[in-house]
Design a protein around this motif. Structure first.
Motif, PDB file in Angstrom:
ATOM      1  N   PRO A   1      62.124  40.790  -8.253  1.00  0.00           N
ATOM      2  CA  PRO A   1      61.335  39.645  -8.526  1.00  0.00           C
ATOM      3  C   PRO A   1      59.860  39.766  -8.753  1.00  0.00           C
ATOM      4  CG  PRO A   1      61.591  40.176  -6.150  1.00  0.00           C
ATOM      5  CD  PRO A   1      62.357  41.197  -6.832  1.00  0.00           C
ATOM      6  N   VAL A   2      59.275  38.934  -9.643  1.00  0.00           N
ATOM      7  CA  VAL A   2      58.046  39.082 -10.229  1.00  0.00           C
ATOM      8  C   VAL A   2      56.923  39.052  -9.079  1.00  0.00           C
ATOM      9  CG1 VAL A   2      56.247  37.804 -11.432  1.00  0.00           C
ATOM     10  CG2 VAL A   2      58.642  37.704 -12.386  1.00  0.00           C
ATOM     11  N   GLN A   3      57.347  38.426  -7.818  1.00  0.00           N
ATOM     12  CA  GLN A   3      56.481  38.555  -6.947  1.00  0.00           C
ATOM     13  C   GLN A   3      56.827  39.566  -5.644  1.00  0.00           C
ATOM     14  OE1 GLN A   3      56.549  34.317  -6.256  1.00  0.00           O
ATOM     15  NE2 GLN A   3      54.436  34.031  -6.206  1.00  0.00           N
ATOM     16  N   LEU A   4      57.564  40.792  -5.946  1.00  0.00           N
ATOM     17  CA  LEU A   4      58.057  41.606  -5.010  1.00  0.00           C
ATOM     18  C   LEU A   4      56.950  42.040  -3.901  1.00  0.00           C
ATOM     19  CD1 LEU A   4      60.223  43.466  -4.011  1.00  0.00           C
ATOM     20  CD2 LEU A   4      59.835  45.051  -5.669  1.00  0.00           C
ATOM     21  N   TYR A   5      56.058  42.609  -4.592  1.00  0.00           N
ATOM     22  CA  TYR A   5      54.998  43.216  -3.391  1.00  0.00           C
ATOM     23  C   TYR A   5      54.463  42.175  -2.590  1.00  0.00           C
ATOM     24  CZ  TYR A   5      56.151  47.449  -5.598  1.00  0.00           C
ATOM     25  OH  TYR A   5      57.111  48.889  -5.869  1.00  0.00           O
ATOM     26  N   GLU A   6      54.351  40.993  -3.171  1.00  0.00           N
ATOM     27  CA  GLU A   6      53.559  39.980  -2.496  1.00  0.00           C
ATOM     28  C   GLU A   6      54.556  39.393  -1.231  1.00  0.00           C
ATOM     29  OE1 GLU A   6      52.411  34.967  -2.937  1.00  0.00           O
ATOM     30  OE2 GLU A   6      52.353  36.468  -4.488  1.00  0.00           O
ATOM     31  N   ILE A   7      55.719  39.559  -1.709  1.00  0.00           N
ATOM     32  CA  ILE A   7      56.920  39.172  -0.854  1.00  0.00           C
ATOM     33  C   ILE A   7      56.950  40.342   0.351  1.00  0.00           C
ATOM     34  CG2 ILE A   7      59.419  38.936  -0.305  1.00  0.00           C
ATOM     35  CD1 ILE A   7      59.581  37.891  -3.489  1.00  0.00           C
ATOM     36  N   LEU A   8      57.030  41.334  -0.094  1.00  0.00           N
ATOM     37  CA  LEU A   8      56.959  42.402   0.965  1.00  0.00           C
ATOM     38  C   LEU A   8      55.848  42.315   1.905  1.00  0.00           C
ATOM     39  CD1 LEU A   8      58.099  45.667  -1.289  1.00  0.00           C
ATOM     40  CD2 LEU A   8      59.453  44.348   0.365  1.00  0.00           C
ATOM     41  N   PHE A   9      54.651  42.118   1.296  1.00  0.00           N
ATOM     42  CA  PHE A   9      53.363  41.712   2.232  1.00  0.00           C
ATOM     43  C   PHE A   9      53.592  40.562   3.221  1.00  0.00           C
ATOM     44  CE2 PHE A   9      49.356  39.772   3.103  1.00  0.00           C
ATOM     45  CZ  PHE A   9      48.601  40.984   3.436  1.00  0.00           C
ATOM     46  N   ASP A  10      54.413  39.594   2.656  1.00  0.00           N
ATOM     47  CA  ASP A  10      54.394  38.623   3.623  1.00  0.00           C
ATOM     48  C   ASP A  10      55.358  38.795   4.560  1.00  0.00           C
ATOM     49  OD1 ASP A  10      52.735  36.794   2.321  1.00  0.00           O
ATOM     50  OD2 ASP A  10      54.114  35.999   0.773  1.00  0.00           O
ATOM     51  N   ILE A  11      56.459  39.501   4.280  1.00  0.00           N
ATOM     52  CA  ILE A  11      57.366  40.165   5.312  1.00  0.00           C
ATOM     53  C   ILE A  11      56.918  40.721   6.499  1.00  0.00           C
ATOM     54  CG2 ILE A  11      59.438  41.687   5.574  1.00  0.00           C
ATOM     55  CD1 ILE A  11      60.429  40.835   2.914  1.00  0.00           C
ATOM     56  N   GLN A  12      56.035  41.636   6.046  1.00  0.00           N
ATOM     57  CA  GLN A  12      55.093  42.656   7.239  1.00  0.00           C
ATOM     58  C   GLN A  12      54.238  41.663   7.696  1.00  0.00           C
ATOM     59  OE1 GLN A  12      54.940  46.829   5.644  1.00  0.00           O
ATOM     60  NE2 GLN A  12      55.291  45.655   3.961  1.00  0.00           N
ATOM     61  N   LEU A  13      53.657  40.940   7.135  1.00  0.00           N
ATOM     62  CA  LEU A  13      52.628  39.759   7.666  1.00  0.00           C
ATOM     63  C   LEU A  13      53.105  38.871   8.741  1.00  0.00           C
ATOM     64  CD1 LEU A  13      49.360  39.170   7.493  1.00  0.00           C
ATOM     65  CD2 LEU A  13      50.202  37.301   5.921  1.00  0.00           C
ATOM     66  N   ALA A  14      54.517  38.587   8.582  1.00  0.00           N
ATOM     67  CA  ALA A  14      55.127  37.768   9.468  1.00  0.00           C
ATOM     68  C   ALA A  14      55.829  38.599  10.659  1.00  0.00           C
ATOM     69  CB  ALA A  14      56.451  37.153   8.736  1.00  0.00           C
ATOM     70  N   GLY A  15      55.696  39.710  10.711  1.00  0.00           N
ATOM     71  CA  GLY A  15      56.089  40.649  11.691  1.00  0.00           C
ATOM     72  C   GLY A  15      57.386  41.452  11.476  1.00  0.00           C
ATOM     73  N   TYR A  16      57.777  41.515  10.244  1.00  0.00           N
ATOM     74  CA  TYR A  16      59.192  42.246  10.082  1.00  0.00           C
ATOM     75  C   TYR A  16      58.686  43.628   9.321  1.00  0.00           C
ATOM     76  CZ  TYR A  16      61.011  37.465  11.132  1.00  0.00           C
ATOM     77  OH  TYR A  16      61.249  36.363  11.528  1.00  0.00           O
ATOM     78  N   ILE A  17      59.873  44.433   9.541  1.00  0.00           N
ATOM     79  CA  ILE A  17      59.941  45.747   8.636  1.00  0.00           C
ATOM     80  C   ILE A  17      60.890  45.607   7.705  1.00  0.00           C
ATOM     81  CG2 ILE A  17      60.527  48.002   8.811  1.00  0.00           C
ATOM     82  CD1 ILE A  17      59.371  47.953  11.790  1.00  0.00           C
ATOM     83  N   PRO A  18      60.818  45.436   6.326  1.00  0.00           N
ATOM     84  CA  PRO A  18      61.711  45.426   5.325  1.00  0.00           C
ATOM     85  C   PRO A  18      62.740  46.576   5.265  1.00  0.00           C
ATOM     86  CG  PRO A  18      59.586  45.649   4.385  1.00  0.00           C
ATOM     87  CD  PRO A  18      59.452  45.369   5.840  1.00  0.00           C
TER      88      PRO A  18
END
Length: 252
Positions: A132-149
């Protein structure tokens, strides 16, 4: 070329009766995996015969294709457990999901009640065609929400084959890597096996999963391993003990 230089074991030979599978499509009628409860019973029976002892089910959640919601997954899981117990079969201990990281997911992760493998470990995937174009933004948001991808089958994203350094970037961005076991027997092709072998050699993997959808995947476990780094694979298989359920109760 490393293929078949010497006699190697079949994949199924690497398992004892204490393996916890963290990636599969065993819930019936919910995605492109098991078609019905009888199919689920057959697949689980065959996996137990190989040496699997616990399962965390992970149906697809893909916007516009498999629009599975948390309540629907939980309901399907609970009904499946009941039917498996009636047949005296090993039932999954918990359910999670395999979430597609697409252009909508960075919003979903902020608001939805997501199903995790354990604690805050979230199984995610991306398209096999391009990230996805926003891959690293998505990964950041996943961790910001408290998850480990936990990135499913990174070796199958062959668009990274000529940009291998991207894997290190993903790890640095906080991703855990989950290898598909069938990659070790060349089930998805030579290129995928080569990437998997290099990731093993570089110590990139954290966990493994079967990603079983149907009987042909089960049959793949009888094929011989085609990788050089067999010892590393054995060690990663042991890492799945992290997800072993300590309670006898079934959890969603």
């Amino acid at each position: 070329m490393f293929f078949f230089k010497k006699s190697k074991p079949a994949l199924r030979d690497l398992f004892t009766d204490h393996f916890t599978d963290i990636h599969n499509h065993l819930l019936p009628g919910i995605d492109d995996g098991s078609k019905n409860i009888d199919n689920t019973k057959e697949l689980i029976s065959q996996l137990v015969e190989i040496g699997f002892s616990e399962f965390i089910t992970t149906p697809h959640v893909i916007d516009g294709l498999w629009n599975n919601t948390t309540p629907h997954i939980k309901e399907t899981f609970s009904n499946t457990v009941v039917e498996l117990q009636k047949s005296n079969l090993i039932a999954p201990k918990r359910t999670a999901a395999e979430y597609m990281m697409d252009y909508k997911f960075h919003e979903t992760v902020k608001t939805a009640d997501l199903l995790t493998l354990k604690d805050n470990y979230l199984l995610v995937e991306m398209s096999y065609y391009n990230p996805p174009v926003q891959l690293y933004e998505i990964l950041f948001d996943i961790q910001l929400a408290g998850y480990i991808p936990v990135l499913a089958h990174p070796e199958r994203y062959t668009f990274y084959e000529k940009n291998y350094s991207e894997y290190a970037k993903l790890k640095k961005a906080g991703c855990k890597f989950q290898m598909n076991l069938l990659s070790s027997v060349g089930y998805y092709g030579k290129d995928v096996a080569l990437i998997a072998d290099k990731l093993l050699a570089d110590g990139m993997y954290d966990f493994v999963g079967s990603d079983v959808h149907h009987k042909h995947h089960i049959e793949g476990f009888s094929k011989k391993i085609v990788l050089k780094n067999q010892d590393a694979l054995k060690e990663i298989i042991k890492h799945n003990a992290f997800f072993k359920e300590t309670s006898k109760s079934h959890s969603v």
